[in-house]
Design a protein around this motif. Structure first.
Motif, mmCIF file in Angstrom:
data_model
loop_
_atom_site.group_PDB
_atom_site.id
_atom_site.type_symbol
_atom_site.label_atom_id
_atom_site.label_comp_id
_atom_site.label_asym_id
_atom_site.label_seq_id
_atom_site.Cartn_x
_atom_site.Cartn_y
_atom_site.Cartn_z
ATOM 1 N N ARG A 38 0.837 -1.207 0.000
ATOM 2 C CA ARG A 38 0.000 0.000 0.000
ATOM 3 C C ARG A 38 0.874 1.261 0.000
ATOM 4 O O ARG A 38 0.554 2.237 -0.670
ATOM 5 C CB ARG A 38 -0.963 -0.001 1.185
ATOM 6 N N ALA A 39 1.979 1.227 0.741
ATOM 7 C CA ALA A 39 2.896 2.372 0.741
ATOM 8 C C ALA A 39 3.525 2.549 -0.639
ATOM 9 O O ALA A 39 3.691 3.679 -1.109
ATOM 10 C CB ALA A 39 3.977 2.184 1.805
ATOM 11 N N ARG A 40 3.845 1.458 -1.291
ATOM 12 C CA ARG A 40 4.407 1.543 -2.648
ATOM 13 C C ARG A 40 3.402 2.145 -3.622
ATOM 14 O O ARG A 40 3.780 2.918 -4.497
ATOM 15 C CB ARG A 40 4.845 0.166 -3.125
ATOM 16 N N GLU A 47 11.466 -0.134 2.183
ATOM 17 C CA GLU A 47 12.451 -1.218 2.227
ATOM 18 C C GLU A 47 12.077 -2.134 3.375
ATOM 19 O O GLU A 47 11.677 -1.673 4.441
ATOM 20 C CB GLU A 47 13.860 -0.671 2.433
ATOM 21 N N ILE A 48 12.207 -3.439 3.147
ATOM 22 C CA ILE A 48 11.971 -4.421 4.201
ATOM 23 C C ILE A 48 13.301 -5.052 4.580
ATOM 24 O O ILE A 48 14.117 -5.384 3.720
ATOM 25 C CB ILE A 48 10.991 -5.515 3.745
ATOM 26 N N PHE A 49 13.484 -5.233 5.885
ATOM 27 C CA PHE A 49 14.688 -5.866 6.407
ATOM 28 C C PHE A 49 14.295 -7.134 7.158
ATOM 29 O O PHE A 49 13.259 -7.188 7.814
ATOM 30 C CB PHE A 49 15.433 -4.906 7.338
ATOM 31 N N SER A 50 15.137 -8.146 7.050
ATOM 32 C CA SER A 50 14.892 -9.415 7.730
ATOM 33 C C SER A 50 16.217 -9.923 8.300
ATOM 34 O O SER A 50 17.284 -9.564 7.814
ATOM 35 C CB SER A 50 14.295 -10.434 6.756
ATOM 36 N N HIS A 87 17.489 6.778 3.008
ATOM 37 C CA HIS A 87 16.658 7.409 1.976
ATOM 38 C C HIS A 87 15.238 6.831 1.952
ATOM 39 O O HIS A 87 14.470 7.081 1.023
ATOM 40 C CB HIS A 87 17.312 7.217 0.599
ATOM 41 N N ILE A 88 14.895 6.075 2.976
ATOM 42 C CA ILE A 88 13.640 5.338 3.010
ATOM 43 C C ILE A 88 12.615 6.067 3.873
ATOM 44 O O ILE A 88 12.944 6.613 4.913
ATOM 45 C CB ILE A 88 13.870 3.906 3.568
ATOM 46 N N GLN A 89 11.344 6.029 3.442
ATOM 47 C CA GLN A 89 10.262 6.661 4.204
ATOM 48 C C GLN A 89 9.456 5.653 5.005
ATOM 49 O O GLN A 89 8.879 5.988 6.026
ATOM 50 C CB GLN A 89 9.348 7.430 3.248
#
Length: 193
Positions: A38-40, A47-50, A87-89
């Motif tokens: 939805r944000a995209r 960005e997702i981190f795992s 640089h990520i929101q």
């Protein structure tokens, strides 16, 4: 550290911490993927981190039990997220319970700098005890969504991750061969709590 445009956009959006928690098979990763998508759609940098240690499905994607996936960046420790998110929101963090004890501070720093932080993870381990740094992150969050699975024994609302294999280690990566979702009554019937 931040470009003027990103900093302006972050201030417009405002920072926050959202937590998605629950037992295994409750749809936490599915909900994380939904929120990030939805944000995209809103043309927001995401960005997702795992955790590097979680390689059950794919090393460079977050994958739900329904096999929906989205690209992710595997990191060894939570502090690695900060320079990668400059640089990520919107930052998504999956399997938060597997990260180190610094994750709450990382989430706080990101949110204070205007980032929307969406954290997904188990709130309890297989013994029914608070898991990792999830309780601290939940306490700092603006919103907490607790999801429930379906008890495989009786069909009630399940909030426990019952371990099927005889292994007492706190962390045991696994899926349906190692865990099943259970309600409080069915979880307690086998003496797990």
């Amino acid at each position: 550290m931040y470009s003027e445009e990103v900093f302006k956009r972050r201030n417009e959006l405002g920072g926050c911490i959202e937590v998605i928690c629950g037992s295994m098979f409750s749809g936490k990763t599915e909900e994380l993927i939904r929120r990030v998508n939805r944000a995209r759609i809103a043309k927001v940098q995401v960005e997702i981190f795992s955790p590097v240690a979680d390689t059950r499905y794919d090393k460079s994607s977050v994958v739900s039990h329904n096999l929906n996936s989205i690209p992710s960046v595997p990191v060894s420790k939570s502090a690695d997220i900060l320079p990668l998110a400059d640089h990520i929101q919107v930052v998504g963090i999956d399997e938060a319970q597997f990260f180190d004890d610094n994750l709450p501070e990382v989430c706080l720093q990101l949110a204070n700098s205007g980032v929307r932080v969406i954290v997904a993870g188990l709130d309890m381990d297989f013994k029914g005890r608070p898991f990792g740094s999830m309780p601290q992150i939940m306490a700092m969050a603006e919103s907490v969504t607790k999801l429930h699975a379906v008890c495989v024994k009786c069909g009630s609302q399940a909030m426990y991750s019952y371990r099927l294999v005889p292994d007492d280690s706190k962390i045991l990566l696994g899926e349906k061969e190692s865990y099943e979702a259970r309600c409080r009554k069915c979880y307690n019937l086998d003496g797990s709590i």
